[in-house]
Design a protein around this motif. Sequence first.
Motif, PDB file in Angstrom:
ATOM      1  N   GLU A   1       9.225  -0.629  -6.832  1.00  0.00           N
ATOM      2  CA  GLU A   1       8.783   0.465  -7.702  1.00  0.00           C
ATOM      3  C   GLU A   1       8.666   0.008  -9.149  1.00  0.00           C
ATOM      4  N   ASP A   2       9.567  -0.864  -9.577  1.00  0.00           N
ATOM      5  CA  ASP A   2       9.480  -1.374 -10.950  1.00  0.00           C
ATOM      6  C   ASP A   2       8.189  -2.169 -11.146  1.00  0.00           C
ATOM      7  N   GLU A   3       7.838  -2.993 -10.171  1.00  0.00           N
ATOM      8  CA  GLU A   3       6.606  -3.785 -10.284  1.00  0.00           C
ATOM      9  C   GLU A   3       5.362  -2.895 -10.255  1.00  0.00           C
TER      10      GLU A   3
ATOM     11  N   LEU B   1       6.585 -10.019  -4.063  1.00  0.00           N
ATOM     12  CA  LEU B   1       5.479 -10.976  -4.118  1.00  0.00           C
ATOM     13  C   LEU B   1       4.155 -10.223  -4.198  1.00  0.00           C
ATOM     14  N   ASP B   2       3.104 -10.966  -4.531  1.00  0.00           N
ATOM     15  CA  ASP B   2       1.747 -10.420  -4.526  1.00  0.00           C
ATOM     16  C   ASP B   2       1.133 -10.728  -3.166  1.00  0.00           C
ATOM     17  N   PRO B   3       0.960  -9.725  -2.300  1.00  0.00           N
ATOM     18  CA  PRO B   3       0.457 -10.010  -0.950  1.00  0.00           C
ATOM     19  C   PRO B   3      -0.942 -10.601  -0.944  1.00  0.00           C
TER      20      PRO B   3
ATOM     21  N   PHE C   1       0.828  -1.206   0.000  1.00  0.00           N
ATOM     22  CA  PHE C   1       0.000   0.000   0.000  1.00  0.00           C
ATOM     23  C   PHE C   1       0.860   1.253   0.000  1.00  0.00           C
ATOM     24  N   GLN C   2       1.902   1.285   0.830  1.00  0.00           N
ATOM     25  CA  GLN C   2       2.730   2.492   0.932  1.00  0.00           C
ATOM     26  C   GLN C   2       3.433   2.800  -0.386  1.00  0.00           C
ATOM     27  N   VAL C   3       3.945   1.775  -1.052  1.00  0.00           N
ATOM     28  CA  VAL C   3       4.633   2.000  -2.330  1.00  0.00           C
ATOM     29  C   VAL C   3       3.642   2.469  -3.394  1.00  0.00           C
ATOM     30  N   ALA C   4       2.475   1.848  -3.441  1.00  0.00           N
ATOM     31  CA  ALA C   4       1.467   2.236  -4.431  1.00  0.00           C
ATOM     32  C   ALA C   4       0.944   3.645  -4.153  1.00  0.00           C
ATOM     33  N   CYS C   5       0.768   3.993  -2.867  1.00  0.00           N
ATOM     34  CA  CYS C   5       0.297   5.341  -2.523  1.00  0.00           C
ATOM     35  C   CYS C   5       1.331   6.391  -2.906  1.00  0.00           C
ATOM     36  N   ARG C   6       2.606   6.078  -2.707  1.00  0.00           N
ATOM     37  CA  ARG C   6       3.654   7.028  -3.112  1.00  0.00           C
ATOM     38  C   ARG C   6       3.620   7.251  -4.618  1.00  0.00           C
TER      39      ARG C   6
ATOM     40  N   GLN D   1       5.147   0.258 -11.153  1.00  0.00           N
ATOM     41  CA  GLN D   1       5.060   0.996 -12.418  1.00  0.00           C
ATOM     42  C   GLN D   1       4.496   0.144 -13.537  1.00  0.00           C
ATOM     43  N   ASP D   2       4.685  -1.169 -13.441  1.00  0.00           N
ATOM     44  CA  ASP D   2       4.112  -2.074 -14.441  1.00  0.00           C
ATOM     45  C   ASP D   2       2.648  -2.390 -14.183  1.00  0.00           C
ATOM     46  N   GLY D   3       2.090  -1.797 -13.111  1.00  0.00           N
ATOM     47  CA  GLY D   3       0.683  -2.006 -12.807  1.00  0.00           C
ATOM     48  C   GLY D   3       0.390  -3.184 -11.912  1.00  0.00           C
ATOM     49  N   HIS D   4       1.404  -3.726 -11.228  1.00  0.00           N
ATOM     50  CA  HIS D   4       1.211  -4.881 -10.352  1.00  0.00           C
ATOM     51  C   HIS D   4       1.130  -4.440  -8.890  1.00  0.00           C
ATOM     52  N   VAL D   5       0.466  -5.256  -8.077  1.00  0.00           N
ATOM     53  CA  VAL D   5       0.457  -5.054  -6.626  1.00  0.00           C
ATOM     54  C   VAL D   5       1.658  -5.803  -6.067  1.00  0.00           C
ATOM     55  N   ALA D   6       2.590  -5.082  -5.460  1.00  0.00           N
ATOM     56  CA  ALA D   6       3.866  -5.676  -5.069  1.00  0.00           C
ATOM     57  C   ALA D   6       4.152  -5.421  -3.606  1.00  0.00           C
ATOM     58  N   GLY D   7       4.556  -6.480  -2.908  1.00  0.00           N
ATOM     59  CA  GLY D   7       4.993  -6.390  -1.526  1.00  0.00           C
ATOM     60  C   GLY D   7       6.326  -7.086  -1.352  1.00  0.00           C
TER      61      GLY D   7
END
Length: 254
Positions: free
Chosen positions: A184-186, A203-205, A129-134, A188-194
């Motif tokens: 950040e690379d994941e 990974l995908d949480p 969530f934090q990476v996607a929110c940033r 930017q590609d539109g994936h949910v990444a943890g």
Amino acid sequence: DCGFVLINQKGIDPLSLDILAKHNIFALRRAKRRNMERLQLCCGGVAQNSVDDLSPAVLGRAGLVHEHVLGENKYTFVEECKTPRSVTILIKGPSGHVLQQIQDAVRDGLRAVKNAVEDKALVPGAGAFQVACRQHLLRPAFLRTVRGKAQMGIKAFAEALLVIPKTIATNGGYDPMDVLVALEDEVQDGHVAGIDLNTGDVLDPAQEGIWDNYRVLRQQLHSCSVIATNLLHVDEVMRAGRASLKGPNPGEEQ
């Protein structure tokens, strides 16, 4: 083949205990008030203050009631209730510290489940969530809608969100910068990444079942901005106080 159990919040005199025992009625005395309230929830009975209103409708039901000694303490177990709405979790450990740690873990887990049921929503965890929110806050299209100093505040807030994934990576023994770059690379590609603490990879949480409570993250975002604002206000007050304590420069008229 059913028996009766009498649980009293006050004391029971020896003569009454003897009479109850002769009629195969298991009697317990000096039960705590909170335990009496829990018994009504798990057994379905209704507490009575006198024998005048006794009827089968006010009786609770349990499949098994027995005493068990654990260490130096004697416990009474009420088990096999049909529709219990209150239960007791028995925690055992070698020391008081271990017991406290287990108790805190159980309480946190139960509260997390309670929050998820009440919110009816979950948020992917592992720092996703934090990476996607940033990434969302730093979008040029969004920043163009903000003018002035507020844009600098948004950028600082977005960068501050990375403290949580950095801390997760550091606690797992991985380099936080390498982990953040991969995240950040994941994203930017539109994936949910943890963060995968077992390997340090992405990974995908959602697929791994790693979730955060919605209300916890909501309160987190609200609290951090409020605390930062209060700290800035304190700095302004202290700065104003120092300015008022300074005396006039030599040669200036008072």
